[in-house]
Design an enzyme around this catalytic site. Structure first.
Site, PDB file in Angstrom:
ATOM      1  N   GLY A 130       0.938  -1.196  -0.126  1.00  0.00           N
ATOM      2  CA  GLY A 130       0.008   0.122  -0.085  1.00  0.00           C
ATOM      3  C   GLY A 130       0.769   1.299  -0.032  1.00  0.00           C
ATOM      4  O   GLY A 130       2.217   1.340   0.384  1.00  0.00           O
ATOM      5  N   PHE A 131       0.154   2.436  -0.308  1.00  0.00           N
ATOM      6  CA  PHE A 131       0.805   3.562  -0.376  1.00  0.00           C
ATOM      7  C   PHE A 131       0.345   4.387   0.771  1.00  0.00           C
ATOM      8  O   PHE A 131      -0.903   4.733   0.939  1.00  0.00           O
ATOM      9  CB  PHE A 131       0.678   4.188  -1.823  1.00  0.00           C
ATOM     10  CG  PHE A 131       1.229   5.570  -1.752  1.00  0.00           C
ATOM     11  CD1 PHE A 131       2.728   5.788  -2.059  1.00  0.00           C
ATOM     12  CD2 PHE A 131       0.566   6.980  -1.831  1.00  0.00           C
ATOM     13  CE1 PHE A 131       3.128   7.268  -1.895  1.00  0.00           C
ATOM     14  CE2 PHE A 131       1.012   7.990  -1.890  1.00  0.00           C
ATOM     15  CZ  PHE A 131       2.257   8.288  -1.904  1.00  0.00           C
ATOM     16  N   TYR A 144      -5.147  12.773   8.567  1.00  0.00           N
ATOM     17  CA  TYR A 144      -4.051  13.158   7.943  1.00  0.00           C
ATOM     18  C   TYR A 144      -4.454  14.669   7.053  1.00  0.00           C
ATOM     19  O   TYR A 144      -3.703  15.290   6.491  1.00  0.00           O
ATOM     20  CB  TYR A 144      -3.962  11.972   6.880  1.00  0.00           C
ATOM     21  CG  TYR A 144      -3.679  10.617   7.221  1.00  0.00           C
ATOM     22  CD1 TYR A 144      -3.351  10.668   8.782  1.00  0.00           C
ATOM     23  CD2 TYR A 144      -3.281   9.796   6.444  1.00  0.00           C
ATOM     24  CE1 TYR A 144      -2.748   9.414   9.318  1.00  0.00           C
ATOM     25  CE2 TYR A 144      -2.931   8.484   6.979  1.00  0.00           C
ATOM     26  CZ  TYR A 144      -2.586   8.424   8.406  1.00  0.00           C
ATOM     27  OH  TYR A 144      -2.390   7.193   8.725  1.00  0.00           O
ATOM     28  N   GLU A 175       9.423  11.117  -5.580  1.00  0.00           N
ATOM     29  CA  GLU A 175       9.215  10.556  -6.799  1.00  0.00           C
ATOM     30  C   GLU A 175      10.042   9.240  -7.054  1.00  0.00           C
ATOM     31  O   GLU A 175       9.410   8.131  -7.425  1.00  0.00           O
ATOM     32  CB  GLU A 175       9.133  11.458  -7.904  1.00  0.00           C
ATOM     33  CG  GLU A 175       8.633  10.666  -9.080  1.00  0.00           C
ATOM     34  CD  GLU A 175       8.493  11.763 -10.365  1.00  0.00           C
ATOM     35  OE1 GLU A 175       8.223  11.417 -11.643  1.00  0.00           O
ATOM     36  OE2 GLU A 175       8.683  12.915 -10.409  1.00  0.00           O
ATOM     37  N   ARG A 203      11.620   7.420  -4.924  1.00  0.00           N
ATOM     38  CA  ARG A 203      11.460   6.044  -4.020  1.00  0.00           C
ATOM     39  C   ARG A 203      10.182   5.706  -4.169  1.00  0.00           C
ATOM     40  O   ARG A 203      10.133   4.466  -3.893  1.00  0.00           O
ATOM     41  CB  ARG A 203      11.819   6.724  -2.693  1.00  0.00           C
ATOM     42  CG  ARG A 203      13.031   7.216  -2.336  1.00  0.00           C
ATOM     43  CD  ARG A 203      13.381   6.977  -0.816  1.00  0.00           C
ATOM     44  NE  ARG A 203      12.988   8.576  -0.201  1.00  0.00           N
ATOM     45  CZ  ARG A 203      13.575   9.803  -0.058  1.00  0.00           C
ATOM     46  NH1 ARG A 203      14.902   9.734  -0.606  1.00  0.00           N
ATOM     47  NH2 ARG A 203      13.216  10.663   0.548  1.00  0.00           N
ATOM     48  N   ARG A 212       8.773   5.079  -6.978  1.00  0.00           N
ATOM     49  CA  ARG A 212       8.821   4.252  -8.079  1.00  0.00           C
ATOM     50  C   ARG A 212       9.780   2.923  -7.644  1.00  0.00           C
ATOM     51  O   ARG A 212       9.598   1.874  -8.073  1.00  0.00           O
ATOM     52  CB  ARG A 212       9.467   4.877  -9.364  1.00  0.00           C
ATOM     53  CG  ARG A 212       8.851   5.965  -9.894  1.00  0.00           C
ATOM     54  CD  ARG A 212       9.429   6.412 -11.362  1.00  0.00           C
ATOM     55  NE  ARG A 212       8.476   7.608 -11.492  1.00  0.00           N
ATOM     56  CZ  ARG A 212       7.368   7.632 -11.888  1.00  0.00           C
ATOM     57  NH1 ARG A 212       6.554   6.758 -12.317  1.00  0.00           N
ATOM     58  NH2 ARG A 212       6.916   9.089 -12.373  1.00  0.00           N
TER      59      ARG A 212
END
Length: 323
Positions: free
Chosen positions: A20-21, A55, A274, A276, A278
Site C-alpha cells: 500500500g501507499f 491526515y 518520486e 522512492r 517508483r
C-alpha cells in the site's frame, strides 16, 4: 497477473493489495502535494492507498484517485482505499456521519476499508487533540463494542466494503472478537511494524484469527518531531539492513518492505519522493532467503517509534501490554 497487483483475501471475502501507499505528511507539507504523490503512486503501480481523517488530506487524495479514474488509468474497483475513524468520533451516533463526511471530501461512494484509528476515545468534536487549560488531552469514555456495531452498520449500508482496526493490542482485539452478537470480525489490525518492532506475537495471534496484520511506519517513520523522539535509531541506516541491501542490490527500504511481505504482512510504503515511490514498487522483483529472514528477525528490539506518550494515561492506551 502482474506481481505488483498481488492481493490477500480478507476474512469477509474482499481482497486487499499486499503493498500500500501511505499518504500521511506532517502539517508543514502543503496539502496539494498529496494530489501529486498519490497520482504518481497510482502511475507507478500502487493500487492500495491509505489515508485517514487525521491526515487532513482526503480531498486531495480523492481528487488524485478520481483523476486517474477519469483519464482511464484505473477503474474505481482497481483501487483499494482505506480511511480511518478518528478518536473524537467514537460515540456511536458520530460514526456514520464521520464516514459520510470523509466520503464527501473524497467524492467517492464507498471506502474499501474503514478502520478505528486508535483504541482510545477522545472528547467528541472536530478538534483532533482536544486539550484542557493545562494542555492535557481530554479523554472520553466510550464502549468500543458499541462503536464497532455502528462500523458493522456502515459495512451493511455499503459505505465501507470492509471494516477493521488500527493500533489495537491483543486484549483489545479479543474484546471485539468476543463481543456478544458480533456480526463482522475486523479484517485487519494496522500497527507499527518494522525490523526493530516485528510484532511476531501479535502477528501470530492475528493469523490465528484470520485477521491481516498491516504494517504502518514500516520504514521507521518520517521521524517527525510531533510523534517521534529525534534521538531514536534510524532504521534505514541499520548496518544489517544495509548489508542485505548491498547483497541483493536493493535499497534498505526495499529490504524492510520485502521482509514484511514474506512474513504475510501487508505493508504500507510512505514516501513523498518520486524516485522512492517508483523504487518501492520494485519490492516484488526479488526475494529474501530464509537465512536473510532469520537475520532480519534478529534485529527485533521491541522498539516503538510512535509511542503517543501524551495519551499514556488513557485507560485504553494500547502499548503498555506486551502485545
Amino acid at each position: 497477473m502482474d506481481p505488483k497487483y498481488q492481493r490477500v483475501e480478507l476474512n469477509d471475502g474482499h481482497f486487499m493489495p499486499v503493498l500500500g501507499f501511505g499518504t500521511y505528511a506532517p502539517p508543514e507539507v502543503p496539502r496539494n502535494r498529496a494530489v501529486e504523490v498519490t497520482k504518481l503512486a497510482i502511475e507507478a503501480g500502487f493500487r492500495h492507498i491509505d489515508s485517514a481523517y487525521l491526515y487532513n488530506n482526503e480531498e486531495q487524495v480523492g481528487l488524485a484517485i478520481r483523476s486517474k479514474i477519469a483519464d482511464g488509468s484505473v477503474k474505481r474497483e482497481d483501487i483499494f482505499y482505506t480511511s480511518k475513524l478518528w478518536c473524537t468520533f467514537f460515540q456511536p451516533q458520530m460514526v456514520q456521519p464521520a464516514l459520510e463526511s470523509s466520503l464527501k471530501k473524497l467524492q467517492l461512494d464507498y471506502v474499501d476499508l474503514y478502520l478505528l484509528h486508535f483504541p482510545m476515545a477522545l472528547k467528541p468534536g472536530e478538534t483532533p487533540l482536544p486539550k484542557d487549560e493545562n494542555g492535557k488531552v481530554i479523554f472520553d469514555t466510550v464502549d468500543l463494542s458499541a462503536t464497532w456495531e455502528v462500523m458493522e452498520k456502515c459495512k451493511d449500508a455499503g459505505l465501507a466494503k470492509s471494516i477493521g482496526v488500527s493500533n489495537f493490542n491483543c486484549r483489545q482485539l479479543e474484546m471485539i472478537l468476543n463481543k456478544p452478537g458480533l456480526k463482522y470480525k475486523p479484517v485487519c489490525n494496522q500497527v507499527e511494524c518494522h525490523p526493530y518492532l516485528n510484532q511476531s506475537k501479535l502477528l501470530d495471534f492475528c493469523k490465528s484469527k484470520d485477521i491481516v496484520l498491516v504494517a504502518h511506519s514500516a520504514l521507521g517513520t518520517q521521524r517527525h518531531k510531533l510523534w517521534v523522539d529525534p534521538n531514536s535509531p534510524v532504521l534505514l541506516e541499520d548496518p544489517v539492513l544495509c548489508a542485505l541491501a548491498k547483497k541483493h542490490k536493493q535499497t534498505p527500504a526495499l529490504i524492510a518492505l520485502r521482509y514484511q511481505l514474506q512474513r504475510g504482512v501487508v505493508v504500507l510504503a510512505k514516501s513523498y519522493n518520486e524516485q522512492r515511490i517508483r523504487e518501492n514498487i520494485q519490492v516484488f522483483e526479488f526475494q529474501l532467503t530464509s537465512e536473510d529472514m532469520k537475520v532480519l528477525d534478529g534485529l527485533n528490539r521491541n522498539y516503538r517509534y510512535v509511542v503517543m506518550d501524551f495519551l499514556m494515561d488513557h485507560p485504553d492506551y494500547p502499548f503498555s501490554d506486551e502485545y
